[in-house]
Design a protein around this motif. Structure first.
Motif, PDB file in Angstrom:
ATOM      1  N   UNK A 194     -15.430 -10.374  -1.791  1.00  0.00           N
ATOM      2  CA  UNK A 194     -16.694 -10.469  -2.523  1.00  0.00           C
ATOM      3  C   UNK A 194     -16.435 -10.692  -4.011  1.00  0.00           C
ATOM      4  N   UNK A 195     -15.414 -10.030  -4.560  1.00  0.00           N
ATOM      5  CA  UNK A 195     -15.111 -10.183  -5.982  1.00  0.00           C
ATOM      6  C   UNK A 195     -14.606 -11.578  -6.315  1.00  0.00           C
ATOM      7  N   UNK A 196     -14.039 -12.266  -5.328  1.00  0.00           N
ATOM      8  CA  UNK A 196     -13.523 -13.610  -5.570  1.00  0.00           C
ATOM      9  C   UNK A 196     -14.632 -14.643  -5.643  1.00  0.00           C
ATOM     10  N   UNK A 197     -15.786 -14.361  -5.062  1.00  0.00           N
ATOM     11  CA  UNK A 197     -16.848 -15.353  -4.992  1.00  0.00           C
ATOM     12  C   UNK A 197     -17.293 -15.872  -6.363  1.00  0.00           C
ATOM     13  N   UNK A 198     -17.536 -15.008  -7.363  1.00  0.00           N
ATOM     14  CA  UNK A 198     -17.942 -15.549  -8.674  1.00  0.00           C
ATOM     15  C   UNK A 198     -16.906 -16.474  -9.287  1.00  0.00           C
ATOM     16  N   UNK A 228      -6.967 -16.998   2.867  1.00  0.00           N
ATOM     17  CA  UNK A 228      -7.288 -16.968   4.295  1.00  0.00           C
ATOM     18  C   UNK A 228      -6.912 -15.613   4.896  1.00  0.00           C
ATOM     19  N   UNK A 229      -5.745 -15.107   4.519  1.00  0.00           N
ATOM     20  CA  UNK A 229      -5.318 -13.795   5.026  1.00  0.00           C
ATOM     21  C   UNK A 229      -6.273 -12.693   4.542  1.00  0.00           C
ATOM     22  N   UNK A 230      -6.700 -12.782   3.279  1.00  0.00           N
ATOM     23  CA  UNK A 230      -7.632 -11.785   2.760  1.00  0.00           C
ATOM     24  C   UNK A 230      -8.941 -11.814   3.541  1.00  0.00           C
ATOM     25  N   UNK A 231      -9.473 -13.000   3.783  1.00  0.00           N
ATOM     26  CA  UNK A 231     -10.732 -13.116   4.514  1.00  0.00           C
ATOM     27  C   UNK A 231     -10.582 -12.636   5.952  1.00  0.00           C
ATOM     28  N   UNK A 232      -9.476 -12.998   6.598  1.00  0.00           N
ATOM     29  CA  UNK A 232      -9.267 -12.579   7.983  1.00  0.00           C
ATOM     30  C   UNK A 232      -9.108 -11.064   8.089  1.00  0.00           C
ATOM     31  N   UNK A 233      -8.362 -10.475   7.168  1.00  0.00           N
ATOM     32  CA  UNK A 233      -8.153  -9.026   7.203  1.00  0.00           C
ATOM     33  C   UNK A 233      -9.452  -8.274   6.923  1.00  0.00           C
ATOM     34  N   UNK A 234     -10.304  -8.837   6.085  1.00  0.00           N
ATOM     35  CA  UNK A 234     -11.576  -8.173   5.784  1.00  0.00           C
ATOM     36  C   UNK A 234     -12.492  -8.113   6.996  1.00  0.00           C
ATOM     37  N   UNK A 235     -12.234  -8.947   8.011  1.00  0.00           N
ATOM     38  CA  UNK A 235     -13.058  -8.962   9.231  1.00  0.00           C
ATOM     39  C   UNK A 235     -12.441  -8.154  10.359  1.00  0.00           C
ATOM     40  N   UNK A 236     -11.332  -7.476  10.111  1.00  0.00           N
ATOM     41  CA  UNK A 236     -10.667  -6.671  11.135  1.00  0.00           C
ATOM     42  C   UNK A 236     -11.079  -5.203  11.019  1.00  0.00           C
ATOM     43  N   UNK A 237     -11.023  -4.519  12.150  1.00  0.00           N
ATOM     44  CA  UNK A 237     -11.184  -3.070  12.099  1.00  0.00           C
ATOM     45  C   UNK A 237      -9.800  -2.430  11.911  1.00  0.00           C
ATOM     46  N   UNK A 272     -11.757  -4.454 -10.426  1.00  0.00           N
ATOM     47  CA  UNK A 272     -10.338  -4.217 -10.123  1.00  0.00           C
ATOM     48  C   UNK A 272      -9.983  -2.741 -10.040  1.00  0.00           C
ATOM     49  N   UNK A 273     -10.525  -1.929 -10.948  1.00  0.00           N
ATOM     50  CA  UNK A 273     -10.228  -0.496 -10.927  1.00  0.00           C
ATOM     51  C   UNK A 273     -10.879   0.157  -9.713  1.00  0.00           C
ATOM     52  N   UNK A 274     -12.096  -0.256  -9.390  1.00  0.00           N
ATOM     53  CA  UNK A 274     -12.770   0.306  -8.231  1.00  0.00           C
ATOM     54  C   UNK A 274     -12.060  -0.011  -6.931  1.00  0.00           C
ATOM     55  N   UNK A 275     -11.588  -1.238  -6.797  1.00  0.00           N
ATOM     56  CA  UNK A 275     -10.857  -1.600  -5.582  1.00  0.00           C
ATOM     57  C   UNK A 275      -9.549  -0.824  -5.474  1.00  0.00           C
ATOM     58  N   UNK A 276      -8.901  -0.582  -6.603  1.00  0.00           N
ATOM     59  CA  UNK A 276      -7.665   0.192  -6.579  1.00  0.00           C
ATOM     60  C   UNK A 276      -7.913   1.632  -6.153  1.00  0.00           C
ATOM     61  N   UNK A 290     -10.410  -2.805   0.955  1.00  0.00           N
ATOM     62  CA  UNK A 290      -9.846  -3.515  -0.191  1.00  0.00           C
ATOM     63  C   UNK A 290     -10.006  -5.020  -0.009  1.00  0.00           C
ATOM     64  N   UNK A 291      -9.712  -5.531   1.175  1.00  0.00           N
ATOM     65  CA  UNK A 291      -9.827  -6.967   1.413  1.00  0.00           C
ATOM     66  C   UNK A 291     -11.275  -7.428   1.380  1.00  0.00           C
ATOM     67  N   UNK A 292     -12.182  -6.619   1.909  1.00  0.00           N
ATOM     68  CA  UNK A 292     -13.600  -6.984   1.865  1.00  0.00           C
ATOM     69  C   UNK A 292     -14.114  -7.003   0.424  1.00  0.00           C
TER      70      UNK A 292
END
Length: 291
Positions: free
Chosen positions: A264-268, A46-55, A241-245, A258-260
């Motif tokens: 997306x990476x968690x969906x699969x 939930x925190x990851x999803x919420x942070x991905x929607x913040x500026x 994982x390497x790209x996000x890092x 990173x959160x966005x």
């Protein structure tokens, strides 16, 4: 005495059923603890999803949900970066290694379980011994071999360490041992060769084990970080994982990106779990019984 007088009163079973239906304190406690554990497990997502929607101005605020949700982070991740290529690389590596493990591990497991040949115990022990070696100790010989063979910054360099696993071989051997030998003999009498017996008779009987192994291997390679970080230097060959890092640097960390990207990476993985969760549970149960 009349039949109505001998018939038991209907009030007694009703009270008994109500007493049986009453929840017990132990059950209430167990459900409460499981609910609390579920909340603790879900909160990081939930925190990851919420942070991905913040500026950027809201990233470090204490409020969980953003005041002004925005999809700019997703647009930047999917458009301006190499995220689509990283997603494809991770999907390719995870899919190819999963197919290879299912084929080779099941074939070797069947051979060790159903054939008697000189040195079979030594081969099995040698395969099991690979489980005792940490991955961190294997990185150096993998890198040396990849550099000598020219496999660095290539798909083959990412793939070859996971094309076959000792755990998968051990798991499949345990399951193939439960396949009756009479079925194999019947297949030989019908004129099937050994490969056809393995493919047409034995594999369908170990479907739960194959499903569980496929899920574990896919998720393990989808989230792999250490070896892809060492094996590739070209940004186009990065896995997720390497790209996000790479969004994090000494001067600035793009937490929104990173959160966005992580969302997306968690969906699969969520799709795999939702569709195949019954196989995960069944495979774990059967693996515990066989081992």
């Amino acid at each position: 005495m009349t039949r109505a007088a001998t018939r038991p009163s209907a009030a007694v079973p009703r009270h008994r059923s109500q007493a049986r239906a009453a929840p017990r304190p132990g059950r209430i406690l167990a459900v409460t603890l499981l609910a609390l554990g579920g909340i603790v497990m879900v909160m990081p997502f939930v925190y990851m999803l919420a942070t991905s929607l913040k500026d950027n101005s809201e990233i470090f605020e204490l409020s969980l949900w953003p005041r002004h949700p925005t999809l700019d982070n997703y647009a930047q991740v999917l458009g301006a970066s190499g995220f689509p290529r990283w997603f494809f690389n991770s999907l390719l590596v995870a899919a190819v290694t999963t197919g290879s493990v299912l084929f080779f591990d099941s074939l070797v497991g069947y051979t060790l379980a159903k054939f008697r040949f000189c040195g079979r115990p030594a081969v099995f022990v040698a395969i099991l011994s690979t489980l005792m070696v940490p991955t961190e100790m294997l990185v150096l010989p993998w890198y040396t071999m990849s550099k000598a063979m020219g496999w660095l910054d290539t798909y083959w360099g990412l793939l070859f360490p996971g094309l076959m696993t000792g755990f998968g071989t051990f798991l499949m051997k345990q399951f193939f041992e439960s396949v009756p030998d009479e079925l194999i003999e019947a297949g030989r009498i019908d004129g099937l060769n050994e490969f056809e017996i393995w493919w047409r008779i034995c594999l369908p009987l170990v479907g739960p084990a194959l499903s569980a192994l496929a899920i574990f291997v896919f998720l393990g390679n989808w989230t792999a970080f250490l070896w892809p970080l060492i094996a590739v230097a070209d940004t186009r060959m990065y896995t997720l994982p390497v790209g996000l890092a790479s969004f994090s640097s000494e001067l600035q960390t793009e937490w929104g990106l990173i959160m966005a990207g992580a969302a997306v990476a968690t969906m699969p993985t969520l799709v795999v779990f939702v569709l195949l969760q019954k196989y995960i549970v069944r495979g774990i149960m059967l693996a515990g019984l066989k081992v």
